[in-house]
Motif scaffolding. Structure first.
Motif, short mmCIF file in Angstrom:
data_model
loop_
_atom_site.label_atom_id
_atom_site.label_comp_id
_atom_site.label_asym_id
_atom_site.label_seq_id
_atom_site.Cartn_x
_atom_site.Cartn_y
_atom_site.Cartn_z
N ARG A 146 -4.64 -7.64 9.47
CA ARG A 146 -3.17 -7.48 9.45
C ARG A 146 -2.77 -6.08 8.97
NH1 ARG A 146 -4.04 -12.92 8.64
NH2 ARG A 146 -2.55 -14.32 9.65
N ARG A 147 -3.49 -5.58 7.96
CA ARG A 147 -3.21 -4.23 7.44
C ARG A 147 -3.43 -3.19 8.54
NH1 ARG A 147 -7.17 -3.50 3.94
NH2 ARG A 147 -6.27 -5.03 2.53
N ARG A 180 -0.67 -3.32 11.19
CA ARG A 180 0.57 -2.66 10.76
C ARG A 180 0.44 -1.14 10.81
NH1 ARG A 180 0.43 -7.04 7.11
NH2 ARG A 180 -0.52 -5.74 5.50
N GLU A 181 -0.72 -0.64 10.38
CA GLU A 181 -0.93 0.82 10.37
C GLU A 181 -1.02 1.40 11.79
OE1 GLU A 181 -4.47 1.47 8.05
OE2 GLU A 181 -3.51 0.78 6.19
N THR A 220 5.72 -1.29 14.58
CA THR A 220 6.66 -2.38 14.83
C THR A 220 6.13 -3.41 15.83
OG1 THR A 220 7.77 -1.08 16.54
CG2 THR A 220 8.68 -0.95 14.30
N ALA A 226 3.21 -4.72 15.59
CA ALA A 226 2.20 -5.50 14.87
C ALA A 226 2.51 -7.00 14.81
CB ALA A 226 1.98 -4.93 13.48
N PRO A 227 3.72 -7.43 14.47
CA PRO A 227 3.97 -8.87 14.36
C PRO A 227 3.66 -9.64 15.65
CG PRO A 227 5.71 -7.68 13.27
CD PRO A 227 4.88 -6.66 14.00
#
Length: 159
Positions: free
Chosen positions: A117-118, A121-122, A126, A128-129
């Motif tokens: 997940r990290r 996101r990196e 936006t 990522a979800p």
């Protein structure tokens, strides 16, 4: 549950985990000694006629435990287009699919879900979800799977 019941379960769970580690180490040592005894002792054929290998019968006062020495192991899987793949396919010819199926898979690179997940996101920002949602394991009903972990190894003293 009451606080007393929880405290009892935590204490007992930690004791069980400690015993499991001790017993696992003891079992490993026992298995190593039995293997050595089997290598040095008299070996007999396996009971199954279609299996290759030998066995040593380790005997106690009332039980017999076979120590099985299997013959060379058959390769369970290999990478597509590898030297092993080419050699096996050449020997099997048209019969290759009877022995091996092409089941290419992708393995997660980050070590766990948190790192995954990290990284999402990196790298994706936006987006990522939606990406993470697409990557979730789901049950037959489409509900994301979850698990519960009792983190015995992370237990610490009460201060």
């Amino acid at each position: 549950m009451t606080a007393s019941q929880i405290a009892h379960d935590v204490a007992r769970g930690l004791e069980i985990k400690k015993q499991q580690k001790t017993l696992a180490a003891e079992l490993k040592a026992i298995e190593s000694r039995l293997e050595q005894a089997g290598l040095e002792g008299d070996q007999i054929p396996l009971q199954e006629e279609d299996r290759e290998g030998r066995q040593f019968l380790a005997v106690s006062a009332d039980r017999i435990v076979p120590v099985v020495f299997e013959s060379d192991q058959i390769i369970a899987s290999f990478k597509p287009d590898s030297e092993i793949h080419k050699a096996i396919a050449a020997q099997a010819g048209q019969h290759f699919p009877a022995f091996y199926s092409d089941s290419r898979s992708f393995d997660r690179v980050p070590k766990d879900g948190q790192a995954f997940r990290r990284a999402a996101r990196e790298i994706l920002g936006t987006a990522a979800p939606a990406f993470i949602n697409a990557c979730l394991q789901r049950d037959k009903g489409g509900i994301p799977k979850s698990r519960t972990v009792i983190a015995w190894d992370n237990a610490r003293d009460v201060v």
